[in-house]
Design an enzyme around this catalytic site. Sequence first.
Site, PDB file in Angstrom:
ATOM      1  N   LYS A  90     -12.832  -0.678  -9.480  1.00  0.00           N
ATOM      2  CA  LYS A  90     -12.101   0.783  -9.017  1.00  0.00           C
ATOM      3  C   LYS A  90     -10.766   0.686 -10.093  1.00  0.00           C
ATOM      4  CE  LYS A  90     -10.811   1.141  -4.788  1.00  0.00           C
ATOM      5  NZ  LYS A  90     -10.108   0.932  -3.461  1.00  0.00           N
ATOM      6  N   LYS A 102      -8.118  -9.661  -3.847  1.00  0.00           N
ATOM      7  CA  LYS A 102      -7.982  -9.094  -2.569  1.00  0.00           C
ATOM      8  C   LYS A 102      -7.491 -10.694  -1.637  1.00  0.00           C
ATOM      9  CE  LYS A 102      -8.308  -5.365   0.056  1.00  0.00           C
ATOM     10  NZ  LYS A 102      -7.877  -4.198  -0.634  1.00  0.00           N
ATOM     11  N   THR A 185      -2.579   7.436  -1.715  1.00  0.00           N
ATOM     12  CA  THR A 185      -3.893   7.321  -1.572  1.00  0.00           C
ATOM     13  C   THR A 185      -4.305   8.563  -1.057  1.00  0.00           C
ATOM     14  OG1 THR A 185      -3.752   4.861  -0.849  1.00  0.00           O
ATOM     15  CG2 THR A 185      -5.865   6.039  -0.467  1.00  0.00           C
ATOM     16  N   ASN A 216      -2.315   6.155   7.572  1.00  0.00           N
ATOM     17  CA  ASN A 216      -1.682   6.605   6.493  1.00  0.00           C
ATOM     18  C   ASN A 216      -2.435   7.543   5.617  1.00  0.00           C
ATOM     19  OD1 ASN A 216      -1.342   6.186   3.526  1.00  0.00           O
ATOM     20  ND2 ASN A 216       0.605   5.840   4.205  1.00  0.00           N
ATOM     21  N   SER A 344       0.346   2.245  -7.399  1.00  0.00           N
ATOM     22  CA  SER A 344       1.005   0.812  -7.468  1.00  0.00           C
ATOM     23  C   SER A 344       1.106   0.410  -8.893  1.00  0.00           C
ATOM     24  CB  SER A 344      -0.083  -0.049  -6.892  1.00  0.00           C
ATOM     25  OG  SER A 344       0.100  -0.148  -5.451  1.00  0.00           O
TER      26      SER A 344
END
Length: 411
Positions: A90, A102, A185, A216, A344
């Site tokens: 990604k 992660k 996002t 969200n 981010s």
Amino acid sequence: MNALAATNRNFRHAARILGLDSKLEKSLLIPFREIKVECTIPKDDGTLVSYIGFRVQHDNSRGPMKGGIRYHPEVDPDEVNALAQLMTWKTAVADIPYGGAKGGIGCNPRDLSVSELERLTRVFTQKIHDLIGIHTDVPAPDMGTNAQTMAWILDEYSKFHGHSPAVVTGKPIDLGGSLGREAATGRGVVYATEALLAEHGKSISDLTFAIQGFGNVGSWAAKLIQERGGKVVAVSDITGAIKNKNGIDIGELVKHKNETGSLKNFQGADAIDADELLVHDCDVLIPCALGGVLNRENAAHVKAKFIIEAANHPTDPEADEILSKKGVVILPDIYANAGGVTVSYFEWVQNIQGFMWDEEKVNKELQRYMEKAFHNIKTMCKTHDCNLRMGAFTLGVNRVARATLLRGWEA
């Protein structure tokens, strides 16, 4: 098929298309480091309880590793592995200088008080502080964690390493968080949708949308779609599902959900069965919730012409094939939901420079990155004569493979 098997399958397919050396292919799949730590904390009643924390650091050939930390009862090493790998591709697709990671703790955050969550977060940070860092691995919020969790990690990490706002992203604004991060996002999903629709000579204002998941990402996407004149005709989340063929008033729905905690009994729409949402009559379907929701059972009944994967891995490989045969265009998760990690990155950049941007600049840069990535994916699709998912995977895998080889893979 679980998330890890599906991600590996997509990776292998991309590696074959690119003609990667089999030894390099194997090396790219194996995580750089897997961490498993025991986190014991006193509960509010004085009893001790132990949890297991994980961090999988997948690849650092293009830069520090980046990825969320989730607090969830089913934090399964396999899933964490798949999601770390997905972050590697990604970040490469978005062309930001990171690799994938992660992590998480196997706990149910709803069963813990705020002070218990704080103690757990601090103990986890103590166990991994020498393995994360501004130029090593930069965590972010994920399921069951939020800006407050990041504030605790920042504080605990800074006790060992001095004030380090860039060690986590998704922080509160007062501690160096970026403007625009909360909506990032969902906003990225909308920019991605606009880029795809433009390719087909359409725009958001001409179309109807069904959105699964109203947290969200889903709520921001719905809000921004409505702002652009799109009609959101169905919405669902864990509390229920609703429809209105003339369009749901998203502002009112957000208000209703904030007041009642549920989509149920909303005046401006009719209740429907939650499973019906995915096969609801609409032009564009946006799954924003869990993985694996589109499968061989329901794929044939999907009426949408476009699917925008705002969730991670919402489409099973079997569903992928069924939908492709039907001519449904799927915008893959590793591109569609990259807005969060892109902003981010902007937050990290602002922290390192000690110079913060205004929200307009954040959104403008995000749009630029999302548009650029879409055009790069389309180029790969043309070069390799493949669909958008493989276009995105070949783009990401190729960038990571090139970086690995340039750095001296066999040295």
